[in-house]
Design a protein around this motif. Structure first.
Motif, PDB file in Angstrom:
ATOM      1  N   GLU A  34       0.824  -1.336  -0.024  1.00  0.00           N
ATOM      2  CA  GLU A  34       0.042  -0.039  -0.068  1.00  0.00           C
ATOM      3  C   GLU A  34       0.949   1.429  -0.020  1.00  0.00           C
ATOM      4  O   GLU A  34       0.589   2.407  -0.084  1.00  0.00           O
ATOM      5  CB  GLU A  34      -1.098  -0.104   1.160  1.00  0.00           C
ATOM      6  N   PHE A  40       6.630  -9.620  -4.511  1.00  0.00           N
ATOM      7  CA  PHE A  40       7.548 -10.449  -5.393  1.00  0.00           C
ATOM      8  C   PHE A  40       6.963 -11.647  -6.046  1.00  0.00           C
ATOM      9  O   PHE A  40       7.381 -11.909  -7.226  1.00  0.00           O
ATOM     10  CB  PHE A  40       8.933 -11.058  -4.315  1.00  0.00           C
ATOM     11  N   ARG A  41       6.152 -12.298  -5.376  1.00  0.00           N
ATOM     12  CA  ARG A  41       5.107 -13.522  -5.859  1.00  0.00           C
ATOM     13  C   ARG A  41       3.760 -13.056  -5.778  1.00  0.00           C
ATOM     14  O   ARG A  41       3.563 -11.858  -5.723  1.00  0.00           O
ATOM     15  CB  ARG A  41       5.535 -14.564  -4.778  1.00  0.00           C
ATOM     16  N   TRP A  47       8.883 -10.982  -9.196  1.00  0.00           N
ATOM     17  CA  TRP A  47       9.693 -12.050  -9.794  1.00  0.00           C
ATOM     18  C   TRP A  47       8.715 -12.808 -10.663  1.00  0.00           C
ATOM     19  O   TRP A  47       9.129 -13.307 -11.684  1.00  0.00           O
ATOM     20  CB  TRP A  47      10.018 -13.017  -8.606  1.00  0.00           C
ATOM     21  N   GLN A 113      11.859  -8.502   6.230  1.00  0.00           N
ATOM     22  CA  GLN A 113      12.512  -8.930   5.224  1.00  0.00           C
ATOM     23  C   GLN A 113      12.678  -7.760   4.022  1.00  0.00           C
ATOM     24  O   GLN A 113      13.421  -7.971   3.168  1.00  0.00           O
ATOM     25  CB  GLN A 113      11.979 -10.171   4.504  1.00  0.00           C
ATOM     26  N   ASN A 114      11.993  -6.809   4.309  1.00  0.00           N
ATOM     27  CA  ASN A 114      12.119  -5.704   3.330  1.00  0.00           C
ATOM     28  C   ASN A 114      13.239  -4.810   3.302  1.00  0.00           C
ATOM     29  O   ASN A 114      13.871  -4.509   4.530  1.00  0.00           O
ATOM     30  CB  ASN A 114      10.735  -4.606   3.315  1.00  0.00           C
ATOM     31  N   HIS A 131      17.349  -8.845   5.435  1.00  0.00           N
ATOM     32  CA  HIS A 131      17.827  -8.890   4.112  1.00  0.00           C
ATOM     33  C   HIS A 131      18.250  -7.532   3.851  1.00  0.00           C
ATOM     34  O   HIS A 131      18.876  -7.183   2.553  1.00  0.00           O
ATOM     35  CB  HIS A 131      16.553  -9.179   3.052  1.00  0.00           C
ATOM     36  N   GLY A 204       2.202  -9.648   5.915  1.00  0.00           N
ATOM     37  CA  GLY A 204       2.586  -9.355   4.460  1.00  0.00           C
ATOM     38  C   GLY A 204       3.584 -10.234   3.802  1.00  0.00           C
ATOM     39  O   GLY A 204       4.731  -9.865   3.124  1.00  0.00           O
ATOM     40  N   THR A 205       3.799 -11.643   4.549  1.00  0.00           N
ATOM     41  CA  THR A 205       4.719 -12.395   3.895  1.00  0.00           C
ATOM     42  C   THR A 205       4.383 -13.720   3.417  1.00  0.00           C
ATOM     43  O   THR A 205       3.479 -14.254   4.174  1.00  0.00           O
ATOM     44  CB  THR A 205       6.041 -12.628   5.034  1.00  0.00           C
ATOM     45  N   ALA A 207       5.889 -16.298   3.521  1.00  0.00           N
ATOM     46  CA  ALA A 207       6.891 -17.097   4.472  1.00  0.00           C
ATOM     47  C   ALA A 207       7.398 -18.316   3.587  1.00  0.00           C
ATOM     48  O   ALA A 207       7.151 -19.557   4.129  1.00  0.00           O
ATOM     49  CB  ALA A 207       5.701 -17.740   5.609  1.00  0.00           C
ATOM     50  N   VAL A 209      10.621 -17.984   2.155  1.00  0.00           N
ATOM     51  CA  VAL A 209      11.951 -17.791   2.248  1.00  0.00           C
ATOM     52  C   VAL A 209      12.644 -17.994   3.621  1.00  0.00           C
ATOM     53  O   VAL A 209      12.233 -17.369   4.571  1.00  0.00           O
ATOM     54  CB  VAL A 209      12.370 -16.252   1.691  1.00  0.00           C
ATOM     55  N   GLU A 232      -4.350 -13.177   1.871  1.00  0.00           N
ATOM     56  CA  GLU A 232      -4.298 -14.622   1.261  1.00  0.00           C
ATOM     57  C   GLU A 232      -3.762 -15.564   2.222  1.00  0.00           C
ATOM     58  O   GLU A 232      -2.888 -15.052   2.976  1.00  0.00           O
ATOM     59  CB  GLU A 232      -3.418 -14.791  -0.011  1.00  0.00           C
TER      60      GLU A 232
HETATM   61  N1  APR Z   1      -1.155  -6.423   3.095  1.00  0.00           N
HETATM   62  C1  APR Z   1      -0.735  -7.514   3.438  1.00  0.00           C
HETATM   63  N2  APR Z   1      -0.429  -8.584   2.678  1.00  0.00           N
HETATM   64  C2  APR Z   1      -0.203  -8.399   1.582  1.00  0.00           C
HETATM   65  C3  APR Z   1      -0.907  -7.262   0.827  1.00  0.00           C
HETATM   66  C4  APR Z   1      -1.124  -6.194   1.772  1.00  0.00           C
HETATM   67  N3  APR Z   1      -1.772  -5.199   1.237  1.00  0.00           N
HETATM   68  N4  APR Z   1      -0.943  -7.361  -0.400  1.00  0.00           N
HETATM   69  C5  APR Z   1      -0.262  -8.454  -0.604  1.00  0.00           C
HETATM   70  N5  APR Z   1       0.321  -9.151   0.589  1.00  0.00           N
HETATM   71  C6  APR Z   1       0.838 -10.558   0.788  1.00  0.00           C
HETATM   72  C7  APR Z   1       0.574 -11.654  -0.250  1.00  0.00           C
HETATM   73  O1  APR Z   1      -0.539 -12.236  -0.415  1.00  0.00           O
HETATM   74  C8  APR Z   1       1.804 -12.504   0.125  1.00  0.00           C
HETATM   75  O2  APR Z   1       1.601 -13.429   1.163  1.00  0.00           O
HETATM   76  O3  APR Z   1       2.071 -10.196   0.988  1.00  0.00           O
HETATM   77  C9  APR Z   1       2.943 -11.301   0.626  1.00  0.00           C
HETATM   78  C10 APR Z   1       4.033 -11.070  -0.275  1.00  0.00           C
HETATM   79  O4  APR Z   1       4.732 -12.272  -0.329  1.00  0.00           O
HETATM   80  P1  APR Z   1       6.365 -12.238  -1.381  1.00  0.00           P
HETATM   81  O5  APR Z   1       5.889 -11.425  -2.602  1.00  0.00           O
HETATM   82  O6  APR Z   1       6.761 -13.705  -1.339  1.00  0.00           O
HETATM   83  O7  APR Z   1       7.166 -11.409  -0.458  1.00  0.00           O
HETATM   84  P2  APR Z   1       8.013 -11.852   0.914  1.00  0.00           P
HETATM   85  O8  APR Z   1       7.284 -12.745   1.605  1.00  0.00           O
HETATM   86  O9  APR Z   1       8.505 -10.466   1.570  1.00  0.00           O
HETATM   87  O10 APR Z   1       9.167 -12.481   0.213  1.00  0.00           O
HETATM   88  C11 APR Z   1      10.444 -12.891   0.890  1.00  0.00           C
HETATM   89  O11 APR Z   1      11.788 -13.065  -0.958  1.00  0.00           O
HETATM   90  O12 APR Z   1      12.771 -12.650  -2.983  1.00  0.00           O
HETATM   91  C12 APR Z   1      12.715 -12.544  -1.797  1.00  0.00           C
HETATM   92  O13 APR Z   1      14.236 -10.970  -0.765  1.00  0.00           O
HETATM   93  C13 APR Z   1      12.909 -11.123  -1.278  1.00  0.00           C
HETATM   94  O14 APR Z   1      12.486 -10.407   0.858  1.00  0.00           O
HETATM   95  C14 APR Z   1      12.006 -10.905   0.041  1.00  0.00           C
HETATM   96  C15 APR Z   1      11.750 -12.478   0.390  1.00  0.00           C
END
Ligand code: APR
Length: 266
Positions: A34, A40-41, A47, A113-114, A131, A204-205, A207, A209, A232
């Motif tokens: 937001e 990333f996914r 990615w 992780q951000n 990270h 917001g991860t 989970a 990695v 999700e």
């Molecule tokens: N609020 C909360 N969660 C959200 C929102 C939101 N508005 N929008 C998306 N999400 C959730 C998604 O549903 C997902 O579960 O945020 C999560 C993002 O997951 P990833 O894109 O995998 O990000 P992250 O978990 O931080 O990735 C971990 O992967 O590539 C590496 O170094 C990179 O630090 C990163 C690590």
């Protein structure tokens, strides 16, 4: 239209936080969605769109650190869309709500992780950037870290060398590259926090990695309650005691309000 927030779940999460001895949060890219930064996914993740970066980034850096620095300076001069989203981003209500939960003594530590620096800018004090931080630099030998404006980068003498007495190791951006070990001090702090946590917020991860995703599981194995905040389900949803299914920018302010109401009623 998002479904109405589950007030029972918010209330249960608030009760867990207020009753916690040592609440810790693990945050991922979703908390900054937001703020305009892509995750990333997922369907429009970085990615997903671009493909994951090469897993030998760190080895490539060590093979030719000067070339890495030349590329970094070029990218800074000509930022791509993702870099622009990072530099234009501001903390959102979710970052501020976590900082507020810390200032009222409910949240003890954030593991993020951000690399976007938004937790620090929102005022979070007790934080591990597992990270790294895109606005910081780090020595690859002694692991000392500095905000980037504290490091003298001489274009005629790349890569910059560590200014710490007796070191002179190669300095790189603080962001942890693919293939790079997590800095030892960051790992140590995450293990220590997981050993103390009796409540773990997952915000917001996905989970997926490691080692980041390991810490809430270590705490859960010791009996900690996991609270998941994500629109999700994630890889750890089945361990969560409570799930707040919505955007962090909406759920965390509601959770903060419920926590404040409980504290006032005490
Ligand atoms: N609020 C909360 N969660 C959200 C929102 C939101 N508005 N929008 C998306 N999400 C959730 C998604 O549903 C997902 O579960 O945020 C999560 C993002 O997951 P990833 O894109 O995998 O990000 P992250 O978990 O931080 O990735 C971990 O992967 O590539 C590496 O170094 C990179 O630090 C990163 C690590």
């Amino acid at each position: 239209m998002l479904p109405a927030p589950d007030t029972d779940a918010i209330d249960e999460a608030a009760a867990l936080l207020v009753g916690a001895q040592h609440a810790v949060a693990l945050t991922g890219a979703g908390i900054s969605k937001e703020s305009g930064i892509p995750t990333f996914r997922g369907k429009d993740g970085l990615w997903t769109v671009r493909g994951e970066p090469p897993l030998n980034q760190f080895q490539e850096f060590h093979r030719d650190p000067k070339a890495w620095w030349v590329r970094r300076l070029e990218q800074r001069a000509n930022p791509d869309e993702f870099a622009l989203s990072l530099s234009a981003s501001e903390p959102n209500d979710a970052h501020y709500a976590l900082a507020e939960l810390e200032s009222i003594g409910v949240l003890r530590h954030v593991i993020t992780q951000n690399v976007d620096n938004l937790h620090r800018r929102a005022g979070q004090q007790s934080i591990t950037e597992i990270h790294g931080n895109m606005r910081w630099m780090r020595c690859t030998d002694c692991h000392t870290r500095w905000p980037e404006d504290k490091v003298d980068v001489n274009l005629e003498d790349l890569p910059p060398r560590c200014p710490e007495p007796g070191c002179s190791g190669i300095v790189k951006g603080d962001g942890v590259m693919f293939g790079e070990p997590i800095p030892p001090d960051a790992l140590e702090r995450c293990y220590a926090e997981a050993a103390m946590a009796d409540v773990f917020l997952l915000v917001g991860t996905s989970a997926v990695v490691y080692p980041a995703a390991m810490f809430p599981q270590l705490a859960h194995q010791r009996g900690a309650s996991l609270i998941e905040i994500d629109p999700e389900p994630t890889a750890l949803s089945e361990l969560a005691r409570v799930a707040l299914r919505g955007p962090a920018g909406e759920m965390l302010p509601l959770l903060l309000r419920a926590v404040r109401e409980r504290i006032e009623r005490r």
